[in-house]
Design an enzyme around this catalytic site. Structure first.
Site, PDB file in Angstrom:
ATOM      1  CG  ASP A  71      -2.213   0.632   1.092  1.00  0.00           C
ATOM      2  OD1 ASP A  71      -2.503   1.097  -0.018  1.00  0.00           O
ATOM      3  OD2 ASP A  71      -2.971   0.677   2.067  1.00  0.00           O
ATOM      4  CG  HIS A 172     -10.586   2.721  -1.400  1.00  0.00           C
ATOM      5  ND1 HIS A 172     -10.049   4.003  -1.364  1.00  0.00           N
ATOM      6  CD2 HIS A 172      -9.728   1.923  -0.706  1.00  0.00           C
ATOM      7  CE1 HIS A 172      -8.929   3.980  -0.651  1.00  0.00           C
ATOM      8  NE2 HIS A 172      -8.711   2.736  -0.244  1.00  0.00           N
ATOM      9  CG  HIS A 184      -9.745   0.655   8.256  1.00  0.00           C
ATOM     10  ND1 HIS A 184      -9.716   1.753   7.433  1.00  0.00           N
ATOM     11  CD2 HIS A 184      -8.698  -0.124   7.876  1.00  0.00           C
ATOM     12  CE1 HIS A 184      -8.698   1.655   6.596  1.00  0.00           C
ATOM     13  NE2 HIS A 184      -8.066   0.519   6.836  1.00  0.00           N
ATOM     14  CG  ASP A 256      -9.717  -1.963   1.460  1.00  0.00           C
ATOM     15  OD1 ASP A 256      -8.565  -2.277   1.829  1.00  0.00           O
ATOM     16  OD2 ASP A 256     -10.193  -0.827   1.640  1.00  0.00           O
TER      17      ASP A 256
END
Length: 481
Positions: A71, A172, A184, A256
């Site tokens: 990342d 995303h 998250h 993800d």
């Protein structure tokens, strides 16, 4: 299909993490048996330095043919430079400059660095259109809030990375820029119909796809108009219908991290893995802490889903075939050259000054540290590298007396450094109090310059990378060019 063949197909869909600077035996064993690849994390100790990282990726390649991912967005999200801050400004700064050729050069150099240490798929660029000022997870990671601007830089960044021989991954999907929650921690909702998505979130993804992006990463977002009440990562309508059917992406689809609550908080990672594959994902990023036992449980769930008929064997084979096509493109290796000067060139062009700077002298710099987010992680930032310790005060959240700070600054210039002050009421209150006593102070905003206080001077860096900090320090006379 034999059990061995099915196990190999299941492994081909996984990007596994591991702890430490060398590959554990279990990772090498899975690579020998067809594992799709690995994801490297600085927090796992996988990135101790470029020489050690190159040795690690070489070790992985001896065992198999892995996709090796990281990342590395540059700017605030950096893994290669996690101990110092990135020498490249991030997307917000590049969007502020709005020179697509500069964006291409920055990402070509970044890609050359990645290729040099053996990374071949970068989870970048972020092509989200940041339309929510209080977005807790995107912010400076976006090129901006204008879909057309974001689109031209999405294409430029994609081209730059892939010219260096590193596959780009636009993220995303279908767009994290309108959210006020962090996936998250929860499942954010994007309340947008297809017409709005078409003219806002999807514009940069189309540009990246037209530029030949090799991969697209899904987001754990609930977009009720298209995802049927579930995260896009688990939605057949989002991945197979919208991304592949409507937008025409025929490359790899990567999830993800499945350890994020937005994907697996209610159902667990093994079940999320099965649902993501059914939805059309090809490679599953598991997260940073899903080691040997977790990998075994995920593989068992995938195999069981195929045997029970929940997951078609053909779908698993299709995912493996796409990954093989990606690996074939990666085979020639990197072709880029690191441009050591482009990062500072971009940061200097991005920095904005309004008002007046303090008179010559050694300023007292007060840095107000706001909490970061999980994606950014614990990366150093600020003006500290260009200051003696006596000239820097860090306010880390403990109560402080503004009168004491003003007393320390008596007779010398005062500089106040903030990061996304628009998102932190405590920062704004303290800055306003200090400015009431020192109207000649300068404010340096190292996040998005949404909140502009009444100060003598205001510097906006559009990011908190090392390069952004140095550009601000140069303006203040703290660092020579």
């Amino acid at each position: 299909m034999t059990a061995s063949d099915l196990g190999r197909l299941a492994r081909a869909a996984l990007l596994v993490p591991f702890p430490g600077p060398t590959a554990p035996r279990w990772v090498l064993d899975h690579l020998e048996r067809g594992l799709g690849g690995v994801t490297l994390f600085a927090i796992n100790g996988n990135v101790p330095g470029n020489t050690a990282l190159a040795a690690l990726t070489a070790e992985l390649r001896k065992a198999g043919d892995p996709v090796i991912t990281i990342d590395e967005e540059g700017g605030d999200v950096t893994r290669l430079a996690h101990t110092t801050g990135s020498p490249y400004p991030g997307n917000a700064a590049l969007g502020a400059v709005d020179d697509p050729e500069l964006t291409r050069r920055v990402h070509r150099s970044l890609g050359a660095e990645l290729a040099g240490v053996g990374v071949n798929l970068n989870f970048a660029p972020s092509v989200d259109v940041n339309t929510a000022d209080d977005n807790p997870v995107i912010g400076t990671r976006a090129f901006g809030s204008d879909p057309v601007l974001v689109a031209r830089h999405a294409a430029a960044a994609t081209a730059g990375l892939q010219e260096a021989g590193v596959a780009a991954c636009a993220k995303h999907f279908p767009g994290h820029g309108a959210t006020r929650e962090d996936s998250h921690l929860s499942v954010p909702i994007v309340d947008a119909d297809l017409e709005l998505l078409d003219r806002r979130e999807l514009v940069p993804f189309r540009a990246a796809i037209e530029a030949g992006v090799k991969a697209v990463m899904t987001a754990h977002l609930n977009v009720p108009a298209i995802t049927d009440g579930q995260p896009a990562t688990l939605s057949h309508a989002a991945i197979t219908g919208l991304l592949r059917g409507r937008l025409g992406h025929d490359g790899v689809v990567v999830t993800d991290a499945l350890d994020m609550r937005g994907a697996s908080g209610e159902i667990g990672i093994p079940e999320a893995a099965v649902r993501a594959l059914n939805a059309g994902a090809d490679l599953l990023c598991l997260g940073s802490q899903e080691y040997e036992d977790s990998v075994r449980a995920i593989l068992d769930a995938i195999v069981a889903a195929v045997r029970s008929g929940r997951l078609a064997e053909e779908r698993l084979a299709e995912a493996a075939e796409r990954t093989e096509r990606l690996k074939a493109w990666l085979a020639p290796g990197g072709a880029g050259t690191v441009d050591a000067a482009v990062g500072m060139e971009a940061a200097r062009r991005a920095v904005r000054l309004s008002g007046e700077l303090p008179e010559a002298g050694s300023p007292l710099v007060i840095e107000l540290h706001a909490p970061g987010n999980i994606a950014v992680g614990p990366v150093p930032w600020g003006l500290g590298p260009w200051l003696p310790a006596a000239d820097l005060v860090r306010v880390d959240g403990d109560p402080v007396d503004p009168a004491d700070l003003l007393e320390r600054a008596n007779g010398r210039p005062l500089v106040l450094v903030v990061r996304d002050a628009h998102r932190d009421a405590g920062q704004r209150e303290l800055v306003s109090t200090l400015l009431a006593g020192r109207s000649d102070a300068v404010v340096v905003e190292m996040g998005l310059p949404v909140w502009r206080p009444e100060s003598a001077g205001f510097i906006a860096t559009y990011g908190a990378a090392y390069a952004n900090g140095r550009a601000a320090a140069e303006l203040l006379g703290l660092a020579g060019e």
